[in-house]
Write a protein that holds these residues in place. Structure first.
Motif, PDB file in Angstrom:
ATOM      1  N   THR A   7      45.793  38.258  57.595  1.00 18.29           N
ATOM      2  CA  THR A   7      46.298  39.641  58.092  1.00 18.29           C
ATOM      3  C   THR A   7      47.587  39.549  59.077  1.00 18.29           C
ATOM      4  O   THR A   7      47.879  38.457  59.662  1.00 18.29           O
ATOM      5  CB  THR A   7      45.187  40.258  59.222  1.00 18.29           C
ATOM      6  OG1 THR A   7      43.833  40.357  58.646  1.00 18.29           O
ATOM      7  CG2 THR A   7      45.752  41.283  59.997  1.00 18.29           C
ATOM      8  N   ARG A   8      48.460  40.150  58.866  1.00 18.28           N
ATOM      9  CA  ARG A   8      49.638  40.296  59.260  1.00 18.28           C
ATOM     10  C   ARG A   8      49.991  41.833  59.805  1.00 18.28           C
ATOM     11  O   ARG A   8      49.788  42.795  59.340  1.00 18.28           O
ATOM     12  CB  ARG A   8      50.590  40.086  57.978  1.00 18.28           C
ATOM     13  CG  ARG A   8      52.295  40.358  58.539  1.00 18.28           C
ATOM     14  CD  ARG A   8      52.607  39.076  59.554  1.00 18.28           C
ATOM     15  NE  ARG A   8      54.329  39.390  60.144  1.00 18.28           N
ATOM     16  CZ  ARG A   8      55.180  38.890  59.812  1.00 18.28           C
ATOM     17  NH1 ARG A   8      55.168  37.716  59.115  1.00 18.28           N
ATOM     18  NH2 ARG A   8      56.461  39.357  60.397  1.00 18.28           N
ATOM     19  N   LEU A   9      50.617  41.815  61.223  1.00 17.08           N
ATOM     20  CA  LEU A   9      51.300  43.011  61.812  1.00 17.08           C
ATOM     21  C   LEU A   9      52.317  43.121  61.409  1.00 17.08           C
ATOM     22  O   LEU A   9      53.325  42.313  61.402  1.00 17.08           O
ATOM     23  CB  LEU A   9      50.756  42.879  63.192  1.00 17.08           C
ATOM     24  CG  LEU A   9      49.793  42.842  63.868  1.00 17.08           C
ATOM     25  CD1 LEU A   9      49.498  42.862  65.251  1.00 17.08           C
ATOM     26  CD2 LEU A   9      48.673  44.268  63.492  1.00 17.08           C
ATOM     27  N   ILE A  10      52.734  44.410  60.862  1.00 19.14           N
ATOM     28  CA  ILE A  10      54.283  44.743  60.347  1.00 19.14           C
ATOM     29  C   ILE A  10      54.498  45.874  61.391  1.00 19.14           C
ATOM     30  O   ILE A  10      53.747  46.917  61.267  1.00 19.14           O
ATOM     31  CB  ILE A  10      54.142  45.159  58.991  1.00 19.14           C
ATOM     32  CG1 ILE A  10      53.765  43.676  58.165  1.00 19.14           C
ATOM     33  CG2 ILE A  10      55.590  45.687  58.553  1.00 19.14           C
ATOM     34  CD1 ILE A  10      53.514  44.293  56.784  1.00 19.14           C
ATOM     35  N   ASP A  11      55.652  45.772  61.971  1.00 15.20           N
ATOM     36  CA  ASP A  11      56.342  46.808  62.552  1.00 15.20           C
ATOM     37  C   ASP A  11      57.099  48.073  61.895  1.00 15.20           C
ATOM     38  O   ASP A  11      58.327  48.082  61.815  1.00 15.20           O
ATOM     39  CB  ASP A  11      57.235  46.406  63.784  1.00 15.20           C
ATOM     40  CG  ASP A  11      56.652  45.676  64.627  1.00 15.20           C
ATOM     41  OD1 ASP A  11      55.741  45.882  65.282  1.00 15.20           O
ATOM     42  OD2 ASP A  11      57.367  44.737  65.198  1.00 15.20           O
ATOM     43  N   VAL A 100      47.239  50.914  69.218  1.00 13.17           N
ATOM     44  CA  VAL A 100      47.117  50.536  70.417  1.00 13.17           C
ATOM     45  C   VAL A 100      48.119  49.305  70.672  1.00 13.17           C
ATOM     46  O   VAL A 100      48.532  48.874  69.650  1.00 13.17           O
ATOM     47  CB  VAL A 100      46.121  50.210  71.069  1.00 13.17           C
ATOM     48  CG1 VAL A 100      44.869  51.301  71.124  1.00 13.17           C
ATOM     49  CG2 VAL A 100      45.237  48.918  70.356  1.00 13.17           C
ATOM     50  N   GLY A 101      48.592  48.920  71.834  1.00 11.89           N
ATOM     51  CA  GLY A 101      49.543  47.882  72.193  1.00 11.89           C
ATOM     52  C   GLY A 101      50.887  47.934  71.726  1.00 11.89           C
ATOM     53  O   GLY A 101      51.382  49.006  71.258  1.00 11.89           O
ATOM     54  N   ARG A 102      51.431  46.764  71.764  1.00 14.09           N
ATOM     55  CA  ARG A 102      53.163  46.875  71.549  1.00 14.09           C
ATOM     56  C   ARG A 102      53.340  47.053  69.807  1.00 14.09           C
ATOM     57  O   ARG A 102      54.357  47.474  69.732  1.00 14.09           O
ATOM     58  CB  ARG A 102      53.669  45.497  71.972  1.00 14.09           C
ATOM     59  CG  ARG A 102      53.285  44.388  71.149  1.00 14.09           C
ATOM     60  CD  ARG A 102      53.798  42.839  71.654  1.00 14.09           C
ATOM     61  NE  ARG A 102      53.218  41.901  71.311  1.00 14.09           N
ATOM     62  CZ  ARG A 102      54.124  41.279  70.244  1.00 14.09           C
ATOM     63  NH1 ARG A 102      55.346  41.601  70.123  1.00 14.09           N
ATOM     64  NH2 ARG A 102      53.619  40.069  69.637  1.00 14.09           N
ATOM     65  N   HIS A 103      52.346  46.879  69.113  1.00 16.99           N
ATOM     66  CA  HIS A 103      52.478  47.191  67.591  1.00 16.99           C
ATOM     67  C   HIS A 103      52.089  48.693  67.457  1.00 16.99           C
ATOM     68  O   HIS A 103      52.081  48.895  66.338  1.00 16.99           O
ATOM     69  CB  HIS A 103      51.572  46.128  66.949  1.00 16.99           C
ATOM     70  CG  HIS A 103      52.478  44.919  66.965  1.00 16.99           C
ATOM     71  ND1 HIS A 103      53.454  44.290  66.277  1.00 16.99           N
ATOM     72  CD2 HIS A 103      51.877  43.868  67.656  1.00 16.99           C
ATOM     73  CE1 HIS A 103      53.654  43.040  66.747  1.00 16.99           C
ATOM     74  NE2 HIS A 103      52.729  42.789  67.363  1.00 16.99           N
ATOM     75  N   THR A 110      46.007  43.557  55.867  1.00 11.44           N
ATOM     76  CA  THR A 110      44.911  42.404  55.580  1.00 11.44           C
ATOM     77  C   THR A 110      44.848  42.218  53.794  1.00 11.44           C
ATOM     78  O   THR A 110      44.555  43.257  53.106  1.00 11.44           O
ATOM     79  CB  THR A 110      43.547  42.609  56.142  1.00 11.44           C
ATOM     80  OG1 THR A 110      43.637  42.664  57.443  1.00 11.44           O
ATOM     81  CG2 THR A 110      42.512  41.561  55.748  1.00 11.44           C
ATOM     82  N   VAL A 111      44.867  40.834  53.599  1.00 11.39           N
ATOM     83  CA  VAL A 111      44.579  40.431  52.083  1.00 11.39           C
ATOM     84  C   VAL A 111      43.409  39.784  51.984  1.00 11.39           C
ATOM     85  O   VAL A 111      43.427  38.769  52.818  1.00 11.39           O
ATOM     86  CB  VAL A 111      45.706  40.144  51.389  1.00 11.39           C
ATOM     87  CG1 VAL A 111      46.522  38.876  52.077  1.00 11.39           C
ATOM     88  CG2 VAL A 111      45.457  39.738  49.923  1.00 11.39           C
ATOM     89  N   ARG A 142      50.516  34.313  53.240  1.00 10.18           N
ATOM     90  CA  ARG A 142      51.204  34.587  54.529  1.00 10.18           C
ATOM     91  C   ARG A 142      52.720  34.823  54.114  1.00 10.18           C
ATOM     92  O   ARG A 142      53.323  35.495  54.743  1.00 10.18           O
ATOM     93  CB  ARG A 142      51.032  33.202  55.421  1.00 10.18           C
ATOM     94  CG  ARG A 142      49.809  33.486  56.100  1.00 10.18           C
ATOM     95  CD  ARG A 142      49.460  32.266  57.328  1.00 10.18           C
ATOM     96  NE  ARG A 142      48.331  32.224  57.652  1.00 10.18           N
ATOM     97  CZ  ARG A 142      47.375  33.097  58.536  1.00 10.18           C
ATOM     98  NH1 ARG A 142      48.294  34.018  58.883  1.00 10.18           N
ATOM     99  NH2 ARG A 142      46.220  32.867  58.655  1.00 10.18           N
ATOM    100  N   ARG A 143      53.361  34.071  53.223  1.00 11.94           N
ATOM    101  CA  ARG A 143      54.523  33.956  52.694  1.00 11.94           C
ATOM    102  C   ARG A 143      54.931  35.330  52.441  1.00 11.94           C
ATOM    103  O   ARG A 143      56.030  36.052  52.560  1.00 11.94           O
ATOM    104  CB  ARG A 143      55.039  32.985  51.978  1.00 11.94           C
ATOM    105  CG  ARG A 143      56.658  32.845  51.786  1.00 11.94           C
ATOM    106  CD  ARG A 143      57.055  31.602  50.723  1.00 11.94           C
ATOM    107  NE  ARG A 143      56.131  31.046  49.667  1.00 11.94           N
ATOM    108  CZ  ARG A 143      55.078  30.124  50.141  1.00 11.94           C
ATOM    109  NH1 ARG A 143      55.329  29.497  50.973  1.00 11.94           N
ATOM    110  NH2 ARG A 143      54.243  29.972  48.802  1.00 11.94           N
ATOM    111  N   ASP A 144      54.040  35.968  51.377  1.00  7.43           N
ATOM    112  CA  ASP A 144      54.124  37.337  50.875  1.00  7.43           C
ATOM    113  C   ASP A 144      54.020  38.368  52.009  1.00  7.43           C
ATOM    114  O   ASP A 144      54.930  39.455  51.816  1.00  7.43           O
ATOM    115  CB  ASP A 144      52.948  37.666  49.806  1.00  7.43           C
ATOM    116  CG  ASP A 144      53.228  36.825  48.493  1.00  7.43           C
ATOM    117  OD1 ASP A 144      54.190  36.121  48.387  1.00  7.43           O
ATOM    118  OD2 ASP A 144      52.403  37.073  47.635  1.00  7.43           O
ATOM    119  N   LEU A 145      53.332  38.148  52.947  1.00 11.09           N
ATOM    120  CA  LEU A 145      53.249  39.375  54.093  1.00 11.09           C
ATOM    121  C   LEU A 145      54.277  39.167  54.900  1.00 11.09           C
ATOM    122  O   LEU A 145      54.914  40.163  55.330  1.00 11.09           O
ATOM    123  CB  LEU A 145      51.847  39.146  54.741  1.00 11.09           C
ATOM    124  CG  LEU A 145      50.627  39.713  53.830  1.00 11.09           C
ATOM    125  CD1 LEU A 145      49.302  39.327  54.871  1.00 11.09           C
ATOM    126  CD2 LEU A 145      50.788  40.660  53.295  1.00 11.09           C
TER     127      LEU A 145
END
Length: 153
Positions: A7-11, A100-103, A110-111, A142-145
């Motif tokens: 999982t990666r958070l994206i702004d 919620v939160g800063r993001h 998620t993949v 992870r690199r792709d995300l």
């Protein structure tokens, strides 16, 4: 069967992340390990869409993989399958709005990649290289995300 989840958070909002990720002709522009994309089926990204990606793997080896969209629920989820050598892959991508939160206003991507042996050689490879293969797949996902996060920003 082996499973790897990342999982990666994206702004960036879900709609933008989805648009960048599913714009197949542009993928080679932002995916750092992809050298070429060949879209096999015309039309918008949907169930039945097929494309091929040629990637440079560690050791400068090039590998071409074919992907088929099994299911697509824009802009929140899609499932692709890819036949491998001795192992078939299924990847589920989920795009969830962060509320919620800063993001806040961003997207959690998620993949989940599942690999199932499709031949006796695949079972043997999974037994011998299982942990190493899972770590390699996790690093690539992870690199792709990370590439996606920069492209969607």
């Amino acid at each position: 069967m082996s499973t790897v989840a990342v999982t990666r958070l994206i702004d960036a909002p879900v709609a933008r992340v989805w648009r960048v990720f599913t714009d197949l002709p542009s993928r080679a522009d932002w995916l750092s390990t992809v050298d070429a994309i060949e879209v096999v089926t015309p039309g918008p990204f949907a169930a039945g869409t097929i494309w091929r990606e040629t990637r440079t793997m560690p050791g400068d080896m090039q590998v071409t993989e074919e992907f088929t969209v099994l299911r697509s629920s824009p802009p929140t989820r899609f499932v692709v399958v890819s036949p491998g050598i001795g192992v078939d892959y299924r990847m589920t991508y989920t795009f969830t709005s962060v509320d919620v939160g800063r993001h806040r206003g961003g997207t959690a991507v998620t993949v989940v990649q599942e690999g199932a042996p499709s031949a006796p050689s695949g079972r043997l490879l999974a037994l011998v290289f299982g942990g190493l293969a899972a770590r390699t797949v996790e690093g690539a996902l992870r690199r792709d995300l990370t590439d996606l996060a920069f492209a969607a920003a």
